[in-house]
Design a protein around this motif. Structure first.
Motif, mmCIF file in Angstrom:
data_model
loop_
_atom_site.group_PDB
_atom_site.id
_atom_site.type_symbol
_atom_site.label_atom_id
_atom_site.label_comp_id
_atom_site.label_asym_id
_atom_site.label_seq_id
_atom_site.Cartn_x
_atom_site.Cartn_y
_atom_site.Cartn_z
ATOM 1 N N ASP A 130 -5.093 13.433 3.721
ATOM 2 C CA ASP A 130 -4.969 12.280 4.897
ATOM 3 C C ASP A 130 -3.920 11.779 4.794
ATOM 4 O O ASP A 130 -3.372 11.279 3.542
ATOM 5 C CB ASP A 130 -6.208 11.734 5.086
ATOM 6 C CG ASP A 130 -7.473 11.984 5.419
ATOM 7 O OD1 ASP A 130 -7.299 13.148 6.384
ATOM 8 O OD2 ASP A 130 -8.466 11.760 4.856
ATOM 9 N N TRP A 131 -2.840 11.640 5.882
ATOM 10 C CA TRP A 131 -1.550 10.969 5.683
ATOM 11 C C TRP A 131 -1.938 9.437 5.360
ATOM 12 O O TRP A 131 -2.726 8.853 5.920
ATOM 13 C CB TRP A 131 -0.852 11.096 6.939
ATOM 14 C CG TRP A 131 0.661 10.766 6.857
ATOM 15 C CD1 TRP A 131 1.152 9.654 6.834
ATOM 16 C CD2 TRP A 131 1.632 11.618 6.624
ATOM 17 N NE1 TRP A 131 2.707 9.584 6.674
ATOM 18 C CE2 TRP A 131 3.091 10.808 6.212
ATOM 19 C CE3 TRP A 131 1.682 13.160 6.493
ATOM 20 C CZ2 TRP A 131 4.107 11.341 6.128
ATOM 21 C CZ3 TRP A 131 3.073 13.578 6.016
ATOM 22 C CH2 TRP A 131 4.156 12.848 6.002
ATOM 23 N N PRO A 132 -1.230 9.121 4.316
ATOM 24 C CA PRO A 132 -1.487 7.639 4.067
ATOM 25 C C PRO A 132 -0.584 6.633 5.120
ATOM 26 O O PRO A 132 0.390 6.772 5.555
ATOM 27 C CB PRO A 132 -0.544 7.113 2.825
ATOM 28 C CG PRO A 132 0.535 8.335 2.819
ATOM 29 C CD PRO A 132 -0.326 9.396 3.573
ATOM 30 N N GLU A 135 0.400 8.206 12.117
ATOM 31 C CA GLU A 135 0.999 9.353 11.205
ATOM 32 C C GLU A 135 2.321 9.639 11.896
ATOM 33 O O GLU A 135 2.687 9.337 12.992
ATOM 34 C CB GLU A 135 -0.303 10.240 11.432
ATOM 35 C CG GLU A 135 -1.280 10.097 10.491
ATOM 36 C CD GLU A 135 -2.196 11.352 10.522
ATOM 37 O OE1 GLU A 135 -1.724 12.414 10.893
ATOM 38 O OE2 GLU A 135 -3.395 11.185 10.161
ATOM 39 N N CYS A 158 0.240 3.102 6.966
ATOM 40 C CA CYS A 158 0.542 1.497 6.996
ATOM 41 C C CYS A 158 0.088 0.691 8.174
ATOM 42 O O CYS A 158 0.765 0.740 9.064
ATOM 43 C CB CYS A 158 1.912 1.305 6.966
ATOM 44 S SG CYS A 158 2.673 -0.328 6.802
ATOM 45 N N LEU A 207 3.627 11.687 -2.140
ATOM 46 C CA LEU A 207 3.035 12.311 -1.069
ATOM 47 C C LEU A 207 3.264 13.730 -0.830
ATOM 48 O O LEU A 207 2.502 14.638 -0.108
ATOM 49 C CB LEU A 207 3.815 11.579 0.175
ATOM 50 C CG LEU A 207 4.034 12.156 1.796
ATOM 51 C CD1 LEU A 207 2.668 11.698 2.309
ATOM 52 C CD2 LEU A 207 5.048 11.560 2.617
ATOM 53 N N SER A 230 0.833 -1.394 -0.030
ATOM 54 C CA SER A 230 0.002 0.159 0.125
ATOM 55 C C SER A 230 0.990 1.187 -0.005
ATOM 56 O O SER A 230 2.129 1.167 0.493
ATOM 57 C CB SER A 230 -0.991 0.070 1.354
ATOM 58 O OG SER A 230 -0.311 0.416 2.415
ATOM 59 N N TRP A 231 0.362 2.306 -0.244
ATOM 60 C CA TRP A 231 1.190 3.653 -0.480
ATOM 61 C C TRP A 231 1.608 3.889 0.810
ATOM 62 O O TRP A 231 2.763 4.530 1.151
ATOM 63 C CB TRP A 231 0.283 4.691 -1.055
ATOM 64 C CG TRP A 231 0.998 6.104 -1.264
ATOM 65 C CD1 TRP A 231 2.105 6.371 -1.403
ATOM 66 C CD2 TRP A 231 0.213 7.173 -1.040
ATOM 67 N NE1 TRP A 231 2.386 7.686 -1.379
ATOM 68 C CE2 TRP A 231 1.077 8.476 -1.108
ATOM 69 C CE3 TRP A 231 -1.229 7.817 -0.864
ATOM 70 C CZ2 TRP A 231 0.766 9.520 -1.227
ATOM 71 C CZ3 TRP A 231 -1.654 8.845 -0.697
ATOM 72 C CH2 TRP A 231 -0.414 10.100 -0.834
ATOM 73 N N GLY A 232 0.797 3.788 1.620
ATOM 74 C CA GLY A 232 1.287 4.129 3.356
ATOM 75 C C GLY A 232 2.458 3.330 3.609
ATOM 76 O O GLY A 232 3.397 3.876 4.559
#
Length: 193
Positions: free
Chosen positions: A66-68, A77, A70, A56, A27-29
């Motif tokens: 919104d911060w991605p 965050e 994980c 980002l 995932s991007w996060g």
């Protein structure tokens, strides 16, 4: 370096749990978290990390960002601390010059009280050059007893309030990432391209 390897290995195991999964499939996060944790080289020196980190940085400037996250890594965050700690013996303080810094209550200065009479040569070595003080934005304020007739008070004129800019961090962002024992380790990073 060793702690980065352990954190990255643990994060990679969490983020890419399915057999045969690739980093690009994360995932991007998780991509952001893994790249932000890269220390030597930093994410800017890892070709795989440049696209998700640039994405980002671009997304952060847009409304509703919104911060991605994980979720697999339980890191949440990132935090942000713009300033380093003040040098030993100094305390953080806010600017009081009336600009917008004061309204943000940003502790952007370091203040300490020194006794110039204890070691005059050391005081002169550190603060005796007015031009150097001005270039470094160091200000000196003699603290007297407050009474003009208090000639014999030893503190009269010996105590000096030294104010200097608080050092800024090169890497102001951080993630606290749990290691394999669940203890969070801090990884600092920046968002400069």
């Amino acid at each position: 370096m060793k702690r980065l390897v352990y954190a990255a290995a643990g994060l990679t195991a969490l983020a890419f749990a399915p057999t045969g999964a690739k980093a690009e499939d994360a995932s991007w996060g998780c991509q952001v978290l893994l790249c932000a944790a890269s220390q030597n080289p930093t994410w800017q020196g890892v070709p795989y990390c440049v696209p998700p980190m640039k994405k980002l940085i671009s997304a952060m400037s847009k409304p509703g960002f919104d911060w991605p996250i994980c979720h697999e890594a339980n890191a949440g965050e990132p935090g942000r601390e713009v300033f380093e700690e003040c040098p030993a013996g100094s305390q953080p303080a806010s600017s009081s010059n009336g600009d917008d810094h004061a309204f943000r209550d940003e502790k952007d200065l370091c203040v300490r009280i020194v006794d110039k009479c204890k070691d005059r040569s050391e005081f002169h070595r550190l603060y005796g050059n007015d031009e150097a003080n001005e270039q470094s934005r160091i200000t000196l304020e003699v603290i007297g007893s407050g009474r003009d007739d208090d000639f014999w008070n030893q503190d009269n004129g010996c105590k000096v309030k030294v104010t200097s800019p608080r050092p800024r961090r090169a890497d102001p962002w951080f993630f606290d990432i749990p290691n394999d024992k669940g203890v969070k380790e801090r990884f600092w990073f920046n968002l400069r391209t």
